[in-house]
Design an enzyme around this catalytic site. Structure first.
Site, PDB file in Angstrom:
ATOM      1  N   ASN A   7      -5.125   5.226  -4.920  1.00 27.83           N
ATOM      2  CA  ASN A   7      -3.912   6.046  -4.958  1.00 27.83           C
ATOM      3  C   ASN A   7      -3.642   6.346  -6.434  1.00 27.83           C
ATOM      4  O   ASN A   7      -3.205   5.472  -7.183  1.00 27.83           O
ATOM      5  CB  ASN A   7      -2.766   5.257  -4.327  1.00 27.83           C
ATOM      6  N   ARG A  91      -5.627   8.610  -1.304  1.00 28.21           N
ATOM      7  CA  ARG A  91      -4.347   9.148  -0.866  1.00 28.21           C
ATOM      8  C   ARG A  91      -4.123  10.480  -1.572  1.00 28.21           C
ATOM      9  O   ARG A  91      -4.236  10.555  -2.808  1.00 28.21           O
ATOM     10  CB  ARG A  91      -3.231   8.171  -1.227  1.00 28.21           C
ATOM     11  N   HIS A 180       5.214  10.996   3.442  1.00 27.38           N
ATOM     12  CA  HIS A 180       5.131   9.606   3.940  1.00 27.38           C
ATOM     13  C   HIS A 180       4.436   9.544   5.295  1.00 27.38           C
ATOM     14  O   HIS A 180       4.650   8.602   6.062  1.00 27.38           O
ATOM     15  CB  HIS A 180       6.528   8.960   4.127  1.00 27.38           C
ATOM     16  N   LEU A 209      12.477   3.545   4.466  1.00 32.62           N
ATOM     17  CA  LEU A 209      13.491   3.475   3.400  1.00 32.62           C
ATOM     18  C   LEU A 209      12.930   2.704   2.212  1.00 32.62           C
ATOM     19  O   LEU A 209      12.802   1.472   2.253  1.00 32.62           O
ATOM     20  CB  LEU A 209      14.758   2.770   3.914  1.00 32.62           C
ATOM     21  N   GLY A 210      12.538   3.440   1.194  1.00 32.01           N
ATOM     22  CA  GLY A 210      12.025   2.807  -0.027  1.00 32.01           C
ATOM     23  C   GLY A 210      12.631   3.527  -1.208  1.00 32.01           C
ATOM     24  O   GLY A 210      13.725   4.077  -1.099  1.00 32.01           O
ATOM     25  N   ASN A 211      11.921   3.556  -2.318  1.00 36.98           N
ATOM     26  CA  ASN A 211      12.398   4.362  -3.447  1.00 36.98           C
ATOM     27  C   ASN A 211      12.546   5.817  -3.017  1.00 36.98           C
ATOM     28  O   ASN A 211      13.503   6.485  -3.336  1.00 36.98           O
ATOM     29  CB  ASN A 211      11.411   4.279  -4.600  1.00 36.98           C
ATOM     30  N   ARG A 241      16.793  10.626  -5.960  1.00 34.96           N
ATOM     31  CA  ARG A 241      16.770  11.999  -5.397  1.00 34.96           C
ATOM     32  C   ARG A 241      17.992  12.220  -4.506  1.00 34.96           C
ATOM     33  O   ARG A 241      18.367  11.325  -3.738  1.00 34.96           O
ATOM     34  CB  ARG A 241      15.505  12.205  -4.561  1.00 34.96           C
ATOM     35  N   GLY A 331      10.312  -0.801   1.524  1.00 40.66           N
ATOM     36  CA  GLY A 331      11.047  -1.825   0.764  1.00 40.66           C
ATOM     37  C   GLY A 331      12.437  -2.140   1.293  1.00 40.66           C
ATOM     38  O   GLY A 331      12.765  -3.296   1.563  1.00 40.66           O
ATOM     39  N   GLU A 334      12.420  -2.851   5.341  1.00 37.16           N
ATOM     40  CA  GLU A 334      11.855  -4.142   5.741  1.00 37.16           C
ATOM     41  C   GLU A 334      12.699  -5.314   5.263  1.00 37.16           C
ATOM     42  O   GLU A 334      12.783  -6.337   5.943  1.00 37.16           O
ATOM     43  CB  GLU A 334      10.439  -4.296   5.138  1.00 37.16           C
ATOM     44  N   GLU A 384       0.292   1.456   4.338  1.00 40.01           N
ATOM     45  CA  GLU A 384      -0.361   2.758   4.162  1.00 40.01           C
ATOM     46  C   GLU A 384      -1.817   2.593   3.746  1.00 40.01           C
ATOM     47  O   GLU A 384      -2.680   3.351   4.176  1.00 40.01           O
ATOM     48  CB  GLU A 384       0.401   3.572   3.102  1.00 40.01           C
TER      49      GLU A 384
END
Ligand code: AMP
Length: 401
Positions: A7, A91, A180, A209-211, A241, A331, A334, A384
């Site tokens: 990645n 990726r 995603h 739900l992460g950064n 964002r 992140g 979970e 991922e």
């Protein structure tokens, strides 16, 4: 078969090596600050000490060379020779409308990645640099491209066309793509397993739900809708964002703050979201801590964050005519059980009832629905890289020459 998953970001290369016999991770690592002073590689071989190598590198090819040297290193490597690696999965963020599944990378595929530079200027150029560096150094293995947009390509026009003059879609390919995808796909399939139903028969709402955060509504084995759009800026409130916004604010702010198009892009992508509202941080843990100490803006940011997720759950329940389960991942999804609790509270009318005690776990697969909840509430850690490795194995096995 051993598979390397790569990645590549603008100044980083993240990697994992899988033994696909049992899907174990043999090593993983992150090479950071490529092309910037202070390049550092943190390499974690399975069952051995973590290794940190500091060595300035000017470009992705020399970065990739260092990664490959480390993978085959006699002391801290994970393969005795690079010959053991049969395929590489890359990726790639944007595949436009061209790919609804992963593909073996050839010149035509690389051209599509290039054609999407315009609509994914931050991601596709480094993704292609990673592919080309790897192909140069490992010319005899199959390279597979796994696109963040591919899973969402099953959306139909009523969900991906914006209410703009139709020719902007025809001329500029301005439409909703969604991102995603690899994560949504991984957790959706796992959710079907947990429900004990064929994937094609499930109605699933996945909540990553992460950064960066996004949601997807899935039915009949297809993505019906997803919250990110033309770019990963649309939809939920994220670390930095803004997500959904009245578009009039954009030109109003450009006037008021004397910003050009690049600066407003930065403003909405890097200075907004949870960081912008709270003024504390983009990291949810910091915001939760500040809110607990009484910081009103941090408290407000958390409310806005959860509120937006709730709104999308309502949207998707309406579009799917109900669903079998909500799946929380990444992140925050979970680990942030308090966030899950705020999102799921007061939704019993919609058939969503949680077991607060069962919900109190971090980073583990769990079903935290109350016994009488019509909608199952699941936490499924995303993976991922494994999804990329599986696709790579499948295509490499089929395409072996
Ligand atoms: P990701 O982009 O998936 O790596 O997720 C990063 C986000 O997860 C950051 O905002 C972290 O603050 C958040 N996160 C990690 N651990 C926790 C936690 N225990 N509670 C809430 N958020 C968390």
């Amino acid at each position: 078969m051993k598979v390397l998953v790569v990645n590549t970001g603008s100044s980083s290369i993240k990697y994992q090596v899988f033994d696909m016999k049992d899907e174990t991770v043999l090593a993983k690592g992150l090479l950071d600050r490529v092309g910037i002073a202070g390049t550092v590689l943190v390499h974690e071989p399975q069952g051995k000490e973590k290794v940190t190598i500091k060595h300035d590198l000017s470009d992705h090819t020399s970065g990739m060379q260092l990664v490959l040297d480390v993978l085959a290193h006699p002391e801290y490597g994970c393969v005795s020779s690079l010959e053991e690696i049969s395929a590489v999965g890359h990726r790639v963020v944007h595949g436009g409308e061209h790919f609804s599944a992963s593909v073996i990378i050839d010149e035509a595929v690389k051209q599509v990645v290039k054609d999407c530079f315009d609509i994914a200027p931050l991601h596709n150029p480094p993704n292609l640099m990673g592919i080309e560096a790897c192909q140069l150094l490992m010319p005899n293995v199959i390279h597979v491209g796994v696109f963040d947009t591919a899973f969402h390509q099953t959306m139909t026009p009523e969900n991906y066309i914006y209410a703009l003059p139709y020719d902007v879609y025809e001329h500029y390919k301005i439409r909703r793509y969604g991102f995603h995808g690899t994560s949504h796909e991984y957790v959706a399939y796992r959710a079907a397993e947990m429900l004990g139903k064929p994937y094609e028969d499930c109605k699933i709402i996945t909540i990553h739900l992460g950064n960066g955060s996004s949601m997807a509504a899935i039915a009949d084995g297809r993505v019906v809708d997803t919250s990110m759009g033309f770019t990963p800026l649309e939809g939920l409130v994220m670390g930095t964002r803004c997500g959904d916004l009245d578009p009039a604010i954009v030109y109003y702010l450009m006037d008021k703050l004397a910003l050009d198009s690049r600066q407003i892009n930065d403003y909405l992508n890097k200075k907004s979201g949870m960081l912008g509202i709270s003024g504390v941080s983009s990291d949810l843990r910091d915001i939760i801590a500040a809110a607990a100490e009484g910081n009103g803006k941090a408290q407000l940011a958390l409310k806005i964050f959860c509120n937006r997720v709730k709104a999308y759950i309502g949207n998707y329940l309406a579009k799917l005519n109900g669903c079998d389960c909500l799946v929380f991942t990444a992140g925050i999804g979970e680990n942030g059980y308090d966030i899950r609790e705020s999102i799921c509270e007061n939704m019993d009318w919609l058939g969503i009832k949680m077991d607060v005690e069962k919900n109190r776990v971090r980073g583990e697969e769990v079903d935290f629905s109350a016994p009488d909840s019509r909608v199952r509430l699941l936490v499924i850690p995303t993976n991922e890289e494994l999804m990329i490795a599986r696709d790579t194995l499948r295509l490499a096995s089929a395409g072996q020459r």
